[in-house]
Design a protein around this motif. Sequence first.
Motif, PDB file in Angstrom:
ATOM      1  N   ILE A  48       0.832  -1.192   0.000  1.00 13.47           N
ATOM      2  CA  ILE A  48       0.000   0.000   0.000  1.00 13.47           C
ATOM      3  C   ILE A  48       0.874   1.252   0.000  1.00 13.47           C
ATOM      4  O   ILE A  48       2.074   1.194   0.292  1.00 13.47           O
ATOM      5  CB  ILE A  48      -0.960   0.020   1.206  1.00 13.47           C
ATOM      6  CG1 ILE A  48      -0.165  -0.073   2.523  1.00 13.47           C
ATOM      7  CG2 ILE A  48      -1.966  -1.122   1.092  1.00 13.47           C
ATOM      8  CD1 ILE A  48      -1.043   0.018   3.766  1.00 13.47           C
ATOM      9  N   LEU A  49       0.265   2.373  -0.295  1.00 10.41           N
ATOM     10  CA  LEU A  49       0.993   3.633  -0.409  1.00 10.41           C
ATOM     11  C   LEU A  49       1.664   4.016   0.913  1.00 10.41           C
ATOM     12  O   LEU A  49       2.751   4.601   0.918  1.00 10.41           O
ATOM     13  CB  LEU A  49       0.032   4.749  -0.842  1.00 10.41           C
ATOM     14  CG  LEU A  49       0.655   6.111  -1.146  1.00 10.41           C
ATOM     15  CD1 LEU A  49       1.501   6.038  -2.400  1.00 10.41           C
ATOM     16  CD2 LEU A  49      -0.438   7.168  -1.310  1.00 10.41           C
ATOM     17  N   PHE A 113      10.686  14.718  -1.836  1.00 10.66           N
ATOM     18  CA  PHE A 113      10.445  13.271  -1.719  1.00 10.66           C
ATOM     19  C   PHE A 113       8.947  12.966  -1.816  1.00 10.66           C
ATOM     20  O   PHE A 113       8.531  12.030  -2.518  1.00 10.66           O
ATOM     21  CB  PHE A 113      10.998  12.762  -0.386  1.00 10.66           C
ATOM     22  CG  PHE A 113      10.767  11.295  -0.140  1.00 10.66           C
ATOM     23  CD1 PHE A 113      11.717  10.348  -0.514  1.00 10.66           C
ATOM     24  CD2 PHE A 113       9.607  10.852   0.471  1.00 10.66           C
ATOM     25  CE1 PHE A 113      11.502   8.996  -0.289  1.00 10.66           C
ATOM     26  CE2 PHE A 113       9.375   9.502   0.701  1.00 10.66           C
ATOM     27  CZ  PHE A 113      10.325   8.575   0.326  1.00 10.66           C
ATOM     28  N   PHE A 114       8.135  13.734  -1.106  1.00 10.13           N
ATOM     29  CA  PHE A 114       6.704  13.444  -1.021  1.00 10.13           C
ATOM     30  C   PHE A 114       5.984  13.568  -2.371  1.00 10.13           C
ATOM     31  O   PHE A 114       5.159  12.707  -2.723  1.00 10.13           O
ATOM     32  CB  PHE A 114       6.030  14.381  -0.017  1.00 10.13           C
ATOM     33  CG  PHE A 114       6.365  14.103   1.413  1.00 10.13           C
ATOM     34  CD1 PHE A 114       6.564  12.803   1.868  1.00 10.13           C
ATOM     35  CD2 PHE A 114       6.487  15.141   2.331  1.00 10.13           C
ATOM     36  CE1 PHE A 114       6.870  12.538   3.190  1.00 10.13           C
ATOM     37  CE2 PHE A 114       6.796  14.887   3.661  1.00 10.13           C
ATOM     38  CZ  PHE A 114       6.994  13.581   4.089  1.00 10.13           C
ATOM     39  N   LEU A 115       6.270  14.628  -3.111  1.00  9.19           N
ATOM     40  CA  LEU A 115       5.511  14.891  -4.338  1.00  9.19           C
ATOM     41  C   LEU A 115       5.673  13.796  -5.395  1.00  9.19           C
ATOM     42  O   LEU A 115       4.677  13.290  -5.920  1.00  9.19           O
ATOM     43  CB  LEU A 115       5.890  16.262  -4.906  1.00  9.19           C
ATOM     44  CG  LEU A 115       5.411  17.472  -4.101  1.00  9.19           C
ATOM     45  CD1 LEU A 115       5.793  18.774  -4.803  1.00  9.19           C
ATOM     46  CD2 LEU A 115       3.907  17.420  -3.868  1.00  9.19           C
ATOM     47  N   PRO A 116       6.898  13.379  -5.750  1.00  5.71           N
ATOM     48  CA  PRO A 116       7.011  12.295  -6.727  1.00  5.71           C
ATOM     49  C   PRO A 116       6.471  10.973  -6.199  1.00  5.71           C
ATOM     50  O   PRO A 116       5.945  10.166  -6.963  1.00  5.71           O
ATOM     51  CB  PRO A 116       8.508  12.216  -7.016  1.00  5.71           C
ATOM     52  CG  PRO A 116       9.173  12.843  -5.841  1.00  5.71           C
ATOM     53  CD  PRO A 116       8.230  13.913  -5.383  1.00  5.71           C
ATOM     54  N   ILE A 122       0.367   6.788  -6.084  1.00  6.09           N
ATOM     55  CA  ILE A 122      -1.099   6.669  -6.106  1.00  6.09           C
ATOM     56  C   ILE A 122      -1.581   5.864  -7.313  1.00  6.09           C
ATOM     57  O   ILE A 122      -2.415   4.962  -7.168  1.00  6.09           O
ATOM     58  CB  ILE A 122      -1.759   8.067  -6.050  1.00  6.09           C
ATOM     59  CG1 ILE A 122      -1.520   8.693  -4.666  1.00  6.09           C
ATOM     60  CG2 ILE A 122      -3.260   7.973  -6.339  1.00  6.09           C
ATOM     61  CD1 ILE A 122      -2.073  10.093  -4.515  1.00  6.09           C
ATOM     62  N   PRO A 123      -1.096   6.135  -8.534  1.00  4.36           N
ATOM     63  CA  PRO A 123      -1.527   5.297  -9.667  1.00  4.36           C
ATOM     64  C   PRO A 123      -1.107   3.826  -9.532  1.00  4.36           C
ATOM     65  O   PRO A 123      -1.834   2.938  -9.990  1.00  4.36           O
ATOM     66  CB  PRO A 123      -0.841   5.953 -10.872  1.00  4.36           C
ATOM     67  CG  PRO A 123      -0.566   7.346 -10.448  1.00  4.36           C
ATOM     68  CD  PRO A 123      -0.263   7.264  -8.990  1.00  4.36           C
ATOM     69  N   LEU A 124       0.038   3.568  -8.900  1.00 11.01           N
ATOM     70  CA  LEU A 124       0.545   2.197  -8.816  1.00 11.01           C
ATOM     71  C   LEU A 124       0.020   1.441  -7.603  1.00 11.01           C
ATOM     72  O   LEU A 124      -0.284   0.240  -7.695  1.00 11.01           O
ATOM     73  CB  LEU A 124       2.083   2.205  -8.766  1.00 11.01           C
ATOM     74  CG  LEU A 124       2.818   2.741  -9.994  1.00 11.01           C
ATOM     75  CD1 LEU A 124       4.328   2.679  -9.762  1.00 11.01           C
ATOM     76  CD2 LEU A 124       2.449   1.943 -11.240  1.00 11.01           C
ATOM     77  N   LEU A 125      -0.080   2.135  -6.466  1.00  8.41           N
ATOM     78  CA  LEU A 125      -0.393   1.456  -5.202  1.00  8.41           C
ATOM     79  C   LEU A 125      -1.728   1.855  -4.590  1.00  8.41           C
ATOM     80  O   LEU A 125      -2.151   1.266  -3.591  1.00  8.41           O
ATOM     81  CB  LEU A 125       0.726   1.745  -4.180  1.00  8.41           C
ATOM     82  CG  LEU A 125       2.153   1.406  -4.627  1.00  8.41           C
ATOM     83  CD1 LEU A 125       3.164   1.908  -3.593  1.00  8.41           C
ATOM     84  CD2 LEU A 125       2.304  -0.093  -4.838  1.00  8.41           C
ATOM     85  N   GLY A 126      -2.380   2.847  -5.183  1.00  6.23           N
ATOM     86  CA  GLY A 126      -3.639   3.304  -4.611  1.00  6.23           C
ATOM     87  C   GLY A 126      -3.416   4.384  -3.574  1.00  6.23           C
ATOM     88  O   GLY A 126      -2.293   4.822  -3.323  1.00  6.23           O
TER      89      GLY A 126
END
Length: 275
Positions: A48-49, A113-116, A122-126
């Motif tokens: 998960i994210l 770090f947070f933005l990328p 989010i697209p990969l892990l939700g």
Amino acid sequence: MRKLLSANFMRLKKAGSFWMGFLFMFATGVLFPVIRYTDMKKSGYINILDNGFFGCALFIGIAIAVFVSLFIGTEYSDGTIRNKVVVGQKRLAIYISNGITSAVVGLFMCVAFFLPYLAIGIPLLGFFAADIKLVMFTALTVFFLAIAYSSVFTLFTMLCQNKAIVSVVCILFAFGCLMAGTLLNIMLEAPKTIPTYTMGENNEPILKEEPNPKYLEGTKRELVQTIYDIVPGGQAIQCVSMEFVNPSVLPVYSVIITGIATATGVLLFRKKGLK
């Protein structure tokens, strides 16, 4: 103060230590979610994210240590700080402007770090599985932690004119905090009981649970937990896991560290001889 800050931020454009730290934090923010997504596809286990989103807490101290020691150290080696005093700039303003610059860069590296991580993760892990309030609180704690690190490294760097020595001291301090946090975490995570085996009547092994002598209780546990909450490395580990025992005190401790480091630095820098 405004001119000093403006000059510092203008220097950032050409500061290799700043861009090195920024690119490192940005690259880890890109790689972390990609690696977790790849592992999820290979192993079949769901990632998960939340897992790793606050991993920057482990790196931010080292990144700030490198930046501050080189950025401010260069001012000493080039004679810039001495020249600022000669032309009439107050020592308090010089110290505070460098402290603010270091803190802003620390926050900027966290955001790098947070933005990328969000954009790719989010697209990969939700989206986050944890409560959004917990996520926001943890992010706030990381920001305060970055400011605390910045204040400590500003203290070291403003009081030592040898760039090589102060760089080593700052980096060792950052690693030392992480090591201390890890050791304290191991002490607190020790299980209450440990499995032991005894031989039964038919020489069959019998599993029993016995008290763990390394398990901390009472006052000892409270003392170790308090130190764990205060030490920046302990805060970093708690932020990464998003598991807190005393969550509300962590930002408070960071503020206290920042205040003590800044007050001490200002007091000593006023009396420091400049070469």
